[in-house]
Design an enzyme around this catalytic site. Structure first.
Site, PDB file in Angstrom:
ATOM      1  N   THR A 162      46.467  74.721 131.273  1.00 41.34           N
ATOM      2  CA  THR A 162      47.475  75.763 131.118  1.00 41.34           C
ATOM      3  C   THR A 162      47.451  76.423 129.744  1.00 41.34           C
ATOM      4  O   THR A 162      48.154  77.410 129.517  1.00 41.34           O
ATOM      5  CB  THR A 162      48.887  75.184 131.367  1.00 41.34           C
ATOM      6  OG1 THR A 162      49.116  74.117 130.449  1.00 41.34           O
ATOM      7  CG2 THR A 162      49.011  74.666 132.796  1.00 41.34           C
ATOM      8  N   GLY A 163      46.662  75.896 128.813  1.00 44.61           N
ATOM      9  CA  GLY A 163      46.516  76.514 127.497  1.00 44.61           C
ATOM     10  C   GLY A 163      45.575  77.705 127.540  1.00 44.61           C
ATOM     11  O   GLY A 163      44.909  77.966 128.545  1.00 44.61           O
ATOM     12  N   GLU A 171      42.621  78.404 125.944  1.00 45.05           N
ATOM     13  CA  GLU A 171      41.195  78.100 126.145  1.00 45.05           C
ATOM     14  C   GLU A 171      40.964  77.438 127.492  1.00 45.05           C
ATOM     15  O   GLU A 171      40.011  77.768 128.205  1.00 45.05           O
ATOM     16  CB  GLU A 171      40.697  77.195 125.010  1.00 45.05           C
ATOM     17  CG  GLU A 171      40.589  77.875 123.677  1.00 45.05           C
ATOM     18  CD  GLU A 171      39.608  79.047 123.697  1.00 45.05           C
ATOM     19  OE1 GLU A 171      38.471  78.865 124.154  1.00 45.05           O
ATOM     20  OE2 GLU A 171      40.008  80.135 123.269  1.00 45.05           O
ATOM     21  N   LYS A 210      54.184  70.571 132.439  1.00 43.46           N
ATOM     22  CA  LYS A 210      54.169  71.560 133.523  1.00 43.46           C
ATOM     23  C   LYS A 210      53.798  70.927 134.862  1.00 43.46           C
ATOM     24  O   LYS A 210      53.378  71.621 135.795  1.00 43.46           O
ATOM     25  CB  LYS A 210      53.212  72.701 133.180  1.00 43.46           C
ATOM     26  CG  LYS A 210      53.629  73.480 131.936  1.00 43.46           C
ATOM     27  CD  LYS A 210      52.746  74.689 131.674  1.00 43.46           C
ATOM     28  CE  LYS A 210      53.223  75.448 130.438  1.00 43.46           C
ATOM     29  NZ  LYS A 210      52.381  76.645 130.183  1.00 43.46           N
ATOM     30  N   ILE A 238      35.404  69.051 124.988  1.00 44.17           N
ATOM     31  CA  ILE A 238      34.905  70.304 124.407  1.00 44.17           C
ATOM     32  C   ILE A 238      35.406  70.506 122.983  1.00 44.17           C
ATOM     33  O   ILE A 238      34.717  71.091 122.145  1.00 44.17           O
ATOM     34  CB  ILE A 238      35.332  71.500 125.278  1.00 44.17           C
ATOM     35  CG1 ILE A 238      34.849  71.321 126.728  1.00 44.17           C
ATOM     36  CG2 ILE A 238      34.806  72.799 124.692  1.00 44.17           C
ATOM     37  CD1 ILE A 238      33.347  71.247 126.879  1.00 44.17           C
ATOM     38  N   THR A 239      36.581  70.021 122.666  1.00 42.79           N
ATOM     39  CA  THR A 239      37.292  70.346 121.429  1.00 42.79           C
ATOM     40  C   THR A 239      36.453  70.152 120.176  1.00 42.79           C
ATOM     41  O   THR A 239      35.793  69.130 119.992  1.00 42.79           O
ATOM     42  CB  THR A 239      38.558  69.474 121.313  1.00 42.79           C
ATOM     43  OG1 THR A 239      39.294  69.555 122.530  1.00 42.79           O
ATOM     44  CG2 THR A 239      39.418  69.936 120.156  1.00 42.79           C
ATOM     45  N   GLU A 293      18.726  67.980 115.351  1.00 40.96           N
ATOM     46  CA  GLU A 293      18.964  68.691 114.099  1.00 40.96           C
ATOM     47  C   GLU A 293      18.946  67.685 112.956  1.00 40.96           C
ATOM     48  O   GLU A 293      18.930  66.469 113.173  1.00 40.96           O
ATOM     49  CB  GLU A 293      20.305  69.431 114.133  1.00 40.96           C
ATOM     50  CG  GLU A 293      21.515  68.524 114.258  1.00 40.96           C
ATOM     51  CD  GLU A 293      22.815  69.284 114.445  1.00 40.96           C
ATOM     52  OE1 GLU A 293      22.777  70.489 114.756  1.00 40.96           O
ATOM     53  OE2 GLU A 293      23.881  68.659 114.288  1.00 40.96           O
ATOM     54  N   HIS A 314      27.064  71.657 111.907  1.00 38.36           N
ATOM     55  CA  HIS A 314      27.750  70.488 112.433  1.00 38.36           C
ATOM     56  C   HIS A 314      28.077  69.492 111.333  1.00 38.36           C
ATOM     57  O   HIS A 314      27.369  69.378 110.339  1.00 38.36           O
ATOM     58  CB  HIS A 314      26.877  69.799 113.487  1.00 38.36           C
ATOM     59  CG  HIS A 314      26.782  70.560 114.758  1.00 38.36           C
ATOM     60  ND1 HIS A 314      25.681  70.509 115.571  1.00 38.36           N
ATOM     61  CD2 HIS A 314      27.646  71.412 115.370  1.00 38.36           C
ATOM     62  CE1 HIS A 314      25.865  71.282 116.628  1.00 38.36           C
ATOM     63  NE2 HIS A 314      27.052  71.834 116.523  1.00 38.36           N
TER      64      HIS A 314
END
Length: 295
Positions: free
Chosen positions: A17-18, A20, A43, A100-101, A213, A251
Site C-alpha cells: 500500500t506504500g 514504492e 490496512k 528490495i529496500t 564487484e 555499494h
C-alpha cells in the site's frame, strides 16, 4: 526451467500500500506475476485496485500464507522497518523473501540473517538492496524490468542491479532461465554460490553469467566453488577496475583495502577456475554468446 521463481509462484508484497510497493506491484502484475495480496497491519481487511485487479491486504505474512497459499514475499518497506518485515517473513516460513529496500542498517540485516540460521533456514532471503529475481516469461518479483529480455537458457547472478539489466539486454537474443540480483551490501542473504549451485542443478540452464564487484572475497569464494562443483560454462565480469583503494564505490560492500578485494585479484581467481572474464559488460556478453554457440 526457472530457478526459485516460476509461473506457479504466488507472490505477496509487504508494503503493497506504500508508494514504492504500489508502483512495483502494478509492474509485477503487468509482467504476469501471480500477485495474490499484500501485507499492512494498519490496512488489513481492505483491498487495493490495480487497474481492475483487486488484491486483498492482510494483517500478517502468516495470514496471507494461510489465505492464499503464498510462497514468495517481496519486501518494499522503508529501512527502519525492514528488519521487522524480514523477521515476520522468516517466522512465517515463507519459502522465498525478496528484500528490495536500500539503506538497511548492516546490523539489522545481520540480525535477521542470524535469526534465519538459528530458526532452521526455512526461508530463502534475497537481498537486501537488490533488484529482485525474474524468470522471463514466467514471473517477476522485484524491480527488474520485464520487457528487456525473454526466456532462454542462461542463468544470471549479479551484485549490481544496473549491470543485471544491461546483461539481460545484451543477451536478449538468447534469453534467460532466471536472473537473480543478490545485492551489494556487506551482509546479504543469497550469495553467488547459492545461485551458482541452483543453476548447476537446473537442467534447462545451459550456461551462467556471474557479475561481481570490488570489495570483500565473495567472488574468490565463488571461484573456488565453481572449480570444485560447476561443470556448466561460466563467464564473469567484475565492476570496479578503476576504483581507487579505500573508496566506497556505489555499494556499501564495494571497498578495497590494499591488495584485498581488488578487481584484478577477483579476475585472476575466476580465470584460475576456468571462468572467462570480460573487461566490459559487452565483452562479457560476447564471450557468453560464443560459448552458447559452441554448446
Amino acid at each position: 526451467m526457472a530457478v526459485w521463481l516460476t509461473e506457479s509462484s504466488k507472490v505477496i508484497v509487504q508494503g503493497m500500500t506504500g508508494a514504492e510497493g504500489s508502483k512495483h506491484t502494478r509492474r509485477m502484475l503487468a509482467a504476469g506475476t501471480n500477485v495474490v495480496g499484500g501485507v499492512n497491519p494498519r490496512k488489513a481487511g481492505t483491498q487495493v485496485d490495480f487497474d481492475g485487479t483487486k488484491l486483498p491486504v492482510f494483517a500478517s505474512v502468516a495470514e496471507a500464507i494461510e489465505q492464499t497459499g503464498a510462497d514468495t514475499s517481496v519486501i518494499f518497506v522503508p529501512p527502519a522497518g525492514t528488519r521487522s518485515a524480514a523477521l515476520e517473513a522468516i517466522d512465517a516460513q515463507i519459502p522465498l523473501a525478496v528484500v528490495i529496500t536500500e539503506g538497511v542498517p548492516v546490523h539489522d540485516t545481520a540480525n535477521f540473517w542470524a535469526h534465519l540460521q538459528s530458526s532452521g533456514s526455512k526461508t530463502r532471503v534475497i537481498g537486501p538492496n537488490c533488484p529482485g529475481i525474474a524468470s522471463p516469461g514466467k514471473s517477476n518479483a522485484g524491480i527488474i524490468p520485464a520487457d528487456i529480455t525473454g526466456p532462454g537458457k542462461i542463468g544470471l547472478v549479479s551484485k549490481s542491479g544496473t549491470l543485471t539489466y544491461q546483461m539481460m539486454y545484451e543477451l536478449r537474443d538468447i534469453g534467460f532461465s532466471t536472473c537473480i540480483g543478490i545485492g551489494g551490501d556487506p551482509v546479504i542473504g543469497t550469495t553467488h554460490i547459492d545461485a551458482l549451485a541452483a543453476f548447476e542443478a537446473d537442467p534447462e540452464t545451459a550456461a551462467i553469467v556471474m557479475i561481481g564487484e570490488i570489495g570483500g572475497d565473495a567472488e574468490e569464494r565463488a571461484a573456488d566453488f565453481i572449480k570444485a562443483n560447476v561443470r556448466k560454462p561460466v563467464v564473469g565480469y567484475i565492476a570496479g577496475f578503476t576504483a581507487p583503494p579505500g573508496k566506497t564505490m556505489g555499494h556499501a560492500g564495494a571497498i578495497i583495502s590494499g591488495s584485498a578485494g581488488t578487481a584484478d585479484a577477483k579476475k585472476l581467481a575466476l580465470e584460475a577456475a576456468g571462468v572467462r572474464v570480460g573487461k566490459t559488460p559487452t565483452e562479457t556478453a560476447n564471450l557468453m554468446r560464443d560459448l552458447v554457440k559452441a554448446l
